[in-house]
Design a protein around this motif. Structure first.
Motif, PDB file in Angstrom:
ATOM      1  N   ILE A 115       0.846  -1.187   0.000  1.00 41.98           N
ATOM      2  CA  ILE A 115       0.000   0.000   0.000  1.00 41.98           C
ATOM      3  C   ILE A 115       0.883   1.239   0.000  1.00 41.98           C
ATOM      4  O   ILE A 115       1.977   1.245   0.565  1.00 41.98           O
ATOM      5  N   GLU A 116       0.408   2.275  -0.671  1.00 39.75           N
ATOM      6  CA  GLU A 116       1.088   3.562  -0.687  1.00 39.75           C
ATOM      7  C   GLU A 116       0.322   4.517   0.230  1.00 39.75           C
ATOM      8  O   GLU A 116      -0.873   4.736   0.053  1.00 39.75           O
ATOM      9  N   THR A 117       1.030   5.070   1.215  1.00 39.99           N
ATOM     10  CA  THR A 117       0.421   6.040   2.117  1.00 39.99           C
ATOM     11  C   THR A 117       1.212   7.342   2.061  1.00 39.99           C
ATOM     12  O   THR A 117       2.243   7.432   1.382  1.00 39.99           O
ATOM     13  N   ASN A 118       0.751   8.339   2.800  1.00 47.43           N
ATOM     14  CA  ASN A 118       1.476   9.609   2.804  1.00 47.43           C
ATOM     15  C   ASN A 118       2.829   9.504   3.489  1.00 47.43           C
ATOM     16  O   ASN A 118       3.638  10.431   3.418  1.00 47.43           O
ATOM     17  N   SER A 119       3.079   8.375   4.148  1.00 43.80           N
ATOM     18  CA  SER A 119       4.382   8.173   4.790  1.00 43.80           C
ATOM     19  C   SER A 119       5.295   7.239   4.004  1.00 43.80           C
ATOM     20  O   SER A 119       6.412   6.944   4.426  1.00 43.80           O
ATOM     21  N   GLY A 120       4.816   6.760   2.842  1.00 39.63           N
ATOM     22  CA  GLY A 120       5.658   5.886   2.014  1.00 39.63           C
ATOM     23  C   GLY A 120       4.960   4.592   1.665  1.00 39.63           C
ATOM     24  O   GLY A 120       3.751   4.430   1.860  1.00 39.63           O
ATOM     25  N   SER A 121       5.734   3.654   1.139  1.00 37.58           N
ATOM     26  CA  SER A 121       5.200   2.362   0.713  1.00 37.58           C
ATOM     27  C   SER A 121       5.404   1.317   1.806  1.00 37.58           C
ATOM     28  O   SER A 121       6.446   1.283   2.467  1.00 37.58           O
ATOM     29  N   ASN A 122       4.392   0.461   1.993  1.00 43.58           N
ATOM     30  CA  ASN A 122       4.463  -0.605   2.988  1.00 43.58           C
ATOM     31  C   ASN A 122       4.043  -1.925   2.359  1.00 43.58           C
ATOM     32  O   ASN A 122       2.950  -2.014   1.764  1.00 43.58           O
ATOM     33  N   GLU A 123       4.884  -2.942   2.487  1.00 43.28           N
ATOM     34  CA  GLU A 123       4.545  -4.287   2.032  1.00 43.28           C
ATOM     35  C   GLU A 123       3.935  -5.034   3.208  1.00 43.28           C
ATOM     36  O   GLU A 123       4.605  -5.285   4.209  1.00 43.28           O
ATOM     37  N   LEU A 124       2.653  -5.378   3.098  1.00 47.84           N
ATOM     38  CA  LEU A 124       1.948  -5.976   4.219  1.00 47.84           C
ATOM     39  C   LEU A 124       2.323  -7.435   4.436  1.00 47.84           C
ATOM     40  O   LEU A 124       2.716  -7.840   5.522  1.00 47.84           O
ATOM     41  N   PHE A 125       2.189  -8.251   3.386  1.00 49.07           N
ATOM     42  CA  PHE A 125       2.536  -9.667   3.518  1.00 49.07           C
ATOM     43  C   PHE A 125       2.721 -10.269   2.134  1.00 49.07           C
ATOM     44  O   PHE A 125       2.329  -9.675   1.125  1.00 49.07           O
TER      45      PHE A 125
END
Length: 273
Positions: A115-125
């Motif tokens: 997911i892309e958020t205002n704090s950067g990209s996060n790989e969930l699983f």
């Protein structure tokens, strides 16, 4: 990260459910407000596994090393040091080639949800099941479009989906896109139409459903979808339908997603120019 560590991380991720409720995504004790998520994507990762033949060879090499030392001393004494080093080096090269032949590599493909958020990209699983990740991505895309309606619990381990939504996703899918026939589009462009663009059009439709001209705007949105689904989409027709919708929506202060949809229209139209 090597294969075993990555595999353990994948297995560990299966212990945590992914929850979507009240406009919030909750996973592994971390919450992400849906309003802060700008983009969802499927990511691929290839991880190489080294087989145990390599480690067995290392054990064998310990014993061979003793033999090399003996040969080095033997040839060094026999040739008074003139050729001993060369012969030992040749033996090392041969053994190195043999050792490399024992190394077996196998690539494993994994698919992840990011997911892309205002704090950067996060790989969930990650998972080795691409269809499962695609299905989770679709649910999350729906949640972004309808944050107050969509409530899901997804068990990663057994891939079980529990739908507690205010309305059923399948029955209330306003528009369906078929972009596979557009061979000139990249996979990223197709993902955008099936994800972000679809989400923006359904979000706008939710707002337009409350106005007097709701049937007119719904027909124009359907015209846009049908044009994109056609064999040769006409950008001018897509823009024409958008302009009709805009002329109506501009008269209502309750329509807040028109600007977002306008940007999505502009990006999509450029794909077919």
């Amino acid at each position: 990260m090597d294969y075993e560590d990555f595999k353990n991380e994948v297995e560990q991720s299966k212990q945590f459910p992914l929850n979507i409720k009240d406009g919030v995504l909750d996973y592994r004790n971390t919450t992400y407000p849906l309003r802060n998520i700008s983009h969802i994507k499927l990511v691929e990762k290839s991880v190489t596994e080294m087989t145990t033949g390599f480690f067995k060879a290392l054990l064998g090499l310990l014993g061979i090393g003793i033999l090399i030392l003996g040969l080095f001393a033997f040839f060094g004494n026999c040739t008074r040091g003139q050729y001993g080093g060369t012969v030992a080096s040749a033996i090392m090269i041969i053994l190195g080639a043999w050792l490399r032949s024992l190394v077996k590599e196998e690539d494993h493909q994994f698919y992840g949800l990011a997911i892309e958020t205002n704090s950067g990209s996060n790989e969930l699983f990650f998972s080795d099941d691409k269809d499962f990740i695609e299905k989770v991505k679709e649910v999350l895309s729906r949640a972004l479009a309808h944050p107050n309606d969509i409530r899901y619990t997804i068990h990663i381990g057994d891939k079980h989906f529990i739908d507690n939504s205010v309305r059923n996703l399948t029955q209330n899918s306003y528009y369906e896109f078929n972009v596979e026939q557009h061979t000139g589009l990249s996979e990223e462009q197709k993902d955008y139409i099936l994800g972000d663009f679809k989400r923006s059009i359904e979000k706008l439709q939710d707002e337009l459903s409350t106005i007097n001209e709701s049937q007119v705007t719904k027909n124009e949105l359907s015209n846009i979808v049908n044009e994109i689904n056609s064999d040769r989409p006409d950008p001018s027709k897509i823009k024409q339908s958008y302009e009709k919708i805009k002329s109506i929506a501009d008269g209502y202060s309750t329509i807040t997603s028109l600007s977002e949809f306008g940007g999505a229209i502009g990006r999509t139209v450029m794909m077919f120019v």
